[in-house]
Design a protein around this motif. Sequence first.
Motif, mmCIF file in Angstrom:
data_model
loop_
_atom_site.group_PDB
_atom_site.id
_atom_site.type_symbol
_atom_site.label_atom_id
_atom_site.label_comp_id
_atom_site.label_asym_id
_atom_site.label_seq_id
_atom_site.Cartn_x
_atom_site.Cartn_y
_atom_site.Cartn_z
ATOM 1 N N GLY A 1 0.858 -1.706 -0.243
ATOM 2 C CA GLY A 1 -0.378 0.009 0.018
ATOM 3 C C GLY A 1 0.805 1.753 0.228
ATOM 4 N N GLU A 2 0.153 2.380 0.741
ATOM 5 C CA GLU A 2 0.841 3.938 0.287
ATOM 6 C C GLU A 2 2.392 3.706 0.999
ATOM 7 O OE1 GLU A 2 -1.111 8.666 1.040
ATOM 8 O OE2 GLU A 2 -1.662 6.460 1.220
ATOM 9 N N CYS A 3 2.885 4.498 0.550
ATOM 10 C CA CYS A 3 4.172 4.636 1.817
ATOM 11 C C CYS A 3 4.793 5.896 1.664
ATOM 12 C CB CYS A 3 4.885 3.626 1.102
ATOM 13 S SG CYS A 3 7.103 3.575 1.860
ATOM 14 N N VAL A 4 5.512 6.238 2.558
ATOM 15 C CA VAL A 4 6.180 7.583 3.291
ATOM 16 C C VAL A 4 7.501 7.194 4.091
ATOM 17 C CG1 VAL A 4 6.377 9.297 5.321
ATOM 18 C CG2 VAL A 4 3.627 8.431 4.500
ATOM 19 N N GLU A 5 8.426 7.294 2.849
ATOM 20 C CA GLU A 5 9.921 7.416 3.562
ATOM 21 C C GLU A 5 10.171 8.350 3.056
ATOM 22 O OE1 GLU A 5 13.429 4.585 1.907
ATOM 23 O OE2 GLU A 5 11.522 4.737 0.204
ATOM 24 N N VAL A 6 11.529 9.266 4.277
ATOM 25 C CA VAL A 6 11.710 10.100 4.528
ATOM 26 C C VAL A 6 13.185 9.894 4.695
ATOM 27 C CG1 VAL A 6 12.043 11.597 6.102
ATOM 28 C CG2 VAL A 6 10.223 11.225 5.736
ATOM 29 N N ASP A 7 14.065 10.319 4.407
ATOM 30 C CA ASP A 7 15.677 10.434 4.515
ATOM 31 C C ASP A 7 15.931 10.317 6.194
ATOM 32 O OD1 ASP A 7 16.181 9.075 2.001
ATOM 33 O OD2 ASP A 7 16.635 11.349 1.320
ATOM 34 N N LEU A 8 16.467 9.932 6.883
ATOM 35 C CA LEU A 8 16.919 9.688 8.517
ATOM 36 C C LEU A 8 18.301 10.185 8.653
ATOM 37 C CD1 LEU A 8 15.651 6.247 9.551
ATOM 38 C CD2 LEU A 8 14.150 8.982 9.803
ATOM 39 N N LEU A 9 18.388 11.093 9.896
ATOM 40 C CA LEU A 9 19.359 11.981 9.967
ATOM 41 C C LEU A 9 19.937 10.761 10.821
ATOM 42 C CD1 LEU A 9 20.144 15.041 10.031
ATOM 43 C CD2 LEU A 9 19.361 14.528 12.851
ATOM 44 N N ASP A 10 21.368 10.818 10.577
ATOM 45 C CA ASP A 10 22.303 9.887 10.967
ATOM 46 C C ASP A 10 22.504 9.978 12.480
ATOM 47 O OD1 ASP A 10 23.329 8.503 7.875
ATOM 48 O OD2 ASP A 10 25.050 10.213 7.951
ATOM 49 N N ASP A 11 21.820 8.584 12.580
ATOM 50 C CA ASP A 11 23.095 8.678 14.157
ATOM 51 C C ASP A 11 21.412 9.387 15.217
ATOM 52 O OD1 ASP A 11 24.973 7.086 13.930
ATOM 53 O OD2 ASP A 11 26.240 9.606 14.481
ATOM 54 N N GLY A 12 20.689 9.153 14.427
ATOM 55 C CA GLY A 12 18.781 9.640 15.422
ATOM 56 C C GLY A 12 18.543 8.655 15.790
ATOM 57 N N SER A 13 18.018 7.643 14.955
ATOM 58 C CA SER A 13 16.707 7.353 15.376
ATOM 59 C C SER A 13 16.722 5.716 16.028
ATOM 60 C CB SER A 13 16.273 7.057 13.915
ATOM 61 O OG SER A 13 16.291 8.305 12.987
ATOM 62 N N VAL B 1 14.089 9.754 13.599
ATOM 63 C CA VAL B 1 14.798 11.830 13.052
ATOM 64 C C VAL B 1 14.822 11.980 11.624
ATOM 65 C CG1 VAL B 1 16.278 13.504 14.087
ATOM 66 C CG2 VAL B 1 15.042 11.969 15.437
ATOM 67 N N ALA B 2 14.634 13.344 11.673
ATOM 68 C CA ALA B 2 14.936 13.720 10.173
ATOM 69 C C ALA B 2 15.674 15.168 9.962
ATOM 70 C CB ALA B 2 14.001 13.556 8.872
ATOM 71 N N PRO B 3 16.342 15.370 8.801
ATOM 72 C CA PRO B 3 16.054 16.616 9.060
ATOM 73 C C PRO B 3 15.078 17.344 8.567
ATOM 74 C CG PRO B 3 18.318 15.764 7.647
ATOM 75 C CD PRO B 3 17.094 14.665 8.531
ATOM 76 N N ARG B 4 15.115 18.767 9.070
ATOM 77 C CA ARG B 4 14.081 19.684 8.331
ATOM 78 C C ARG B 4 12.733 19.857 6.970
ATOM 79 N NH1 ARG B 4 10.731 24.103 7.072
ATOM 80 N NH2 ARG B 4 9.156 24.374 8.521
ATOM 81 N N SER B 5 14.201 19.801 6.967
ATOM 82 C CA SER B 5 14.416 19.703 5.214
ATOM 83 C C SER B 5 13.418 18.340 4.843
ATOM 84 C CB SER B 5 15.577 20.193 4.628
ATOM 85 O OG SER B 5 16.545 19.163 4.744
ATOM 86 N N ASN B 6 14.517 17.174 5.058
ATOM 87 C CA ASN B 6 13.421 16.177 5.213
ATOM 88 C C ASN B 6 12.297 15.757 4.826
ATOM 89 O OD1 ASN B 6 16.016 15.791 3.203
ATOM 90 N ND2 ASN B 6 16.550 13.497 4.055
ATOM 91 N N ALA B 7 11.404 16.092 6.309
ATOM 92 C CA ALA B 7 10.481 15.385 6.978
ATOM 93 C C ALA B 7 9.195 16.516 6.730
ATOM 94 C CB ALA B 7 10.568 15.983 8.247
ATOM 95 N N GLU B 8 9.654 17.040 6.024
ATOM 96 C CA GLU B 8 8.037 17.756 5.230
ATOM 97 C C GLU B 8 6.587 16.894 5.015
ATOM 98 O OE1 GLU B 8 7.318 21.250 4.764
ATOM 99 O OE2 GLU B 8 9.462 21.295 5.036
ATOM 100 N N ARG C 1 15.500 19.683 12.857
ATOM 101 C CA ARG C 1 15.342 18.317 12.517
ATOM 102 C C ARG C 1 14.011 18.159 13.444
ATOM 103 N NH1 ARG C 1 18.411 19.497 16.413
ATOM 104 N NH2 ARG C 1 18.807 18.108 18.823
ATOM 105 N N VAL C 2 13.538 17.270 12.994
ATOM 106 C CA VAL C 2 12.050 17.274 13.128
ATOM 107 C C VAL C 2 12.113 15.155 13.415
ATOM 108 C CG1 VAL C 2 9.437 16.435 12.802
ATOM 109 C CG2 VAL C 2 10.369 18.343 11.509
ATOM 110 N N ALA C 3 11.456 15.220 14.749
ATOM 111 C CA ALA C 3 11.491 13.805 15.558
ATOM 112 C C ALA C 3 10.160 13.197 15.491
ATOM 113 C CB ALA C 3 11.557 13.983 17.351
#
Length: 149
Positions: free
Chosen positions: A33-45, A67-74, A134-136
């Motif tokens: 089904g529908e998937c949301v994938e975001v590039d994660l911040l290194d060493d944060g998740s 945890v992802a950089p804000r620019s990736n977490a839209e 960043r966004v967590a």
Amino acid sequence: MTENKFYKPVGGIVAAELFFAGECRSLDEVLSGECVEVDLLDDGSDYEESIRAKERLVSVQHTLTLVAPRSNAEGWLAQEFVARCATEGVVARIELASGEVLVVGFDARFGVEQALRLDELRFLSGRSLNDSPRVALKLSCCDTRSALQ
């Protein structure tokens, strides 16, 4: 650049895919089904699993923090994503730095009834000039099966 051939990562999450649970009845149906994938911040998740027994009933508490950089977490900040995470939940397929892939939020007994649900979504501006915004995203659920099995 010299490559360190003796370094072996042992922890952390390198990739995560979130699939909306919806009305799906099987794991294959969810993962197609529908998937949301975001590039994660290194060493944060991280993923945490806690097995408890209360009055001889065993339960497993799953907590996934991405945890992802804000620019990736839209995608995470979208109102529809937040609403769907809170109500219908998601199933996560995560890849650990060790190469192991885990599926969290689907239980053979409960299906998607106990999917991961939104626990907290935080925006962090950073405290210094070296800290990137960043966004967590914190998701959790409780069922009867370890994701490690």
